[in-house]
Design an enzyme around this catalytic site. Sequence first.
Site, mmCIF file in Angstrom:
data_model
loop_
_atom_site.group_PDB
_atom_site.id
_atom_site.type_symbol
_atom_site.label_atom_id
_atom_site.label_comp_id
_atom_site.label_asym_id
_atom_site.label_seq_id
_atom_site.Cartn_x
_atom_site.Cartn_y
_atom_site.Cartn_z
ATOM 1 N N SER A 32 0.828 -1.200 0.000
ATOM 2 C CA SER A 32 0.000 0.000 0.000
ATOM 3 C C SER A 32 0.870 1.261 0.000
ATOM 4 O O SER A 32 1.797 1.370 -0.812
ATOM 5 C CB SER A 32 -0.947 -0.047 1.201
ATOM 6 N N ASP A 35 -8.283 -6.357 -5.104
ATOM 7 C CA ASP A 35 -8.058 -5.082 -4.418
ATOM 8 C C ASP A 35 -8.773 -3.973 -5.181
ATOM 9 O O ASP A 35 -8.596 -3.832 -6.385
ATOM 10 C CB ASP A 35 -6.540 -4.810 -4.364
ATOM 11 N N HIS A 69 -5.910 -6.583 -1.050
ATOM 12 C CA HIS A 69 -4.855 -5.622 -0.736
ATOM 13 C C HIS A 69 -3.704 -6.273 0.024
ATOM 14 O O HIS A 69 -2.538 -5.943 -0.188
ATOM 15 C CB HIS A 69 -5.481 -4.503 0.111
#
Length: 406
Positions: free
Chosen positions: A143, A325, A385
């Site tokens: 991320s 994601d 994610h």
Amino acid sequence: SGAVIDWPTDEGKEVWGYVTVREDAHMFWWLYYATNPCKNFSELPLVMWLQGGPGGSSTGFGNFEEIGPLDRDLKPRRTTWLQAASLLFVDNPVGSGFSYVNKSDAYAKDLATVASDMMVLLKTFFDCHKEFQTVPFYIFSESYGGKMAAGIALELYKGPACLAFSGGYKGPWWVLSGLGSILSLPTKLEMTLSGLSNDVAVLYRVRKATYTFLFQNTDGVNFYNILTKSAPVSAMKSSLEFTQSHLVPLCQRHVRHLQSDALSELMNGPIRKKLKIIPEDCSWGGQATNVFMNMERDFMKPVISIVDALLETGLNVTVYNGQLDLIVDTMGQEAWVRKLKWPELPKFNQLKWKALYSDPKSSETSAFVKSYKNLAFYWILRAGHMVPSDQGDMALKMMRMVTQQE
């Protein structure tokens, strides 16, 4: 720069400590030595894992939810990356996890400070752990950690002399992950950036509107894995913890999901007791919101040019993304990759995706990969994610491939 405090366990396979990276800014790190039954740790690489947010904790989330030796229930993790590398978790930027600041003006406010803080930590770490100066070093990230990894990696490449490495240091290498939504801004928005006087509130409002629309029209889809639903966040928590309304949904999306009650109880309970060196007035994750708020103006700034600079050095850059994601989607990743000025990009784009299988006995595709010279892109199927949480076997295989063990 401050001293490192090591507190080895009885087994001697893990150490941890603090580094004072700036006045009033103290960064926590936790190292596990590789535990491969056939190889000594010195024959395997060192992987540094950086969490996202900014404000998420590597020593908590990355460690106990993704790739560390134990899961959140303190049971052995079958797909731990320790099988193939030593792992260095760092709570970064300062204020994340068990890292903390003594004064409110000591938080990092931009990527340059995040990178320079990490240079201090790495110099101290490698000076005190010379056994890792001769093994390959990789930065894996998730991320917003991908954005930080890019900045840190370039600083590491530009100034290796300041780290005073001796012997045959082979690094750095790194992996960038989860950069799509940060780097891939709509074209019209990019054209108006110069007229915003660096006021990112407009960009936040665009993101907030997007989140709200999707959330309301998908019956509460989880932005981190579209096959699941989001846990509701109480209005009371929001009103108590945030003062800037345009940051509320962003901070909830990017930080709160890393700070679950169960993980907080683990870190502030048994783990805190085990570590023994955490200051009494420092709670795990207690400063995470402040970390996010202080990085506000830096949050939406793209770092595509830094990735270009990394590719130009000839060092290996890998991007990976989970198929499920939404907050950092694969199409967004592909969009910013297409904006690279790397001369080899046309040849990279012409390549067909190659299928990968995490289980050699199964014909079920686990991922696709493209790789040309020093750029690679992994598209992980059935993962959101947090790729290692959703597809541990494939994540471990990818790590082995990136670190040239497969």
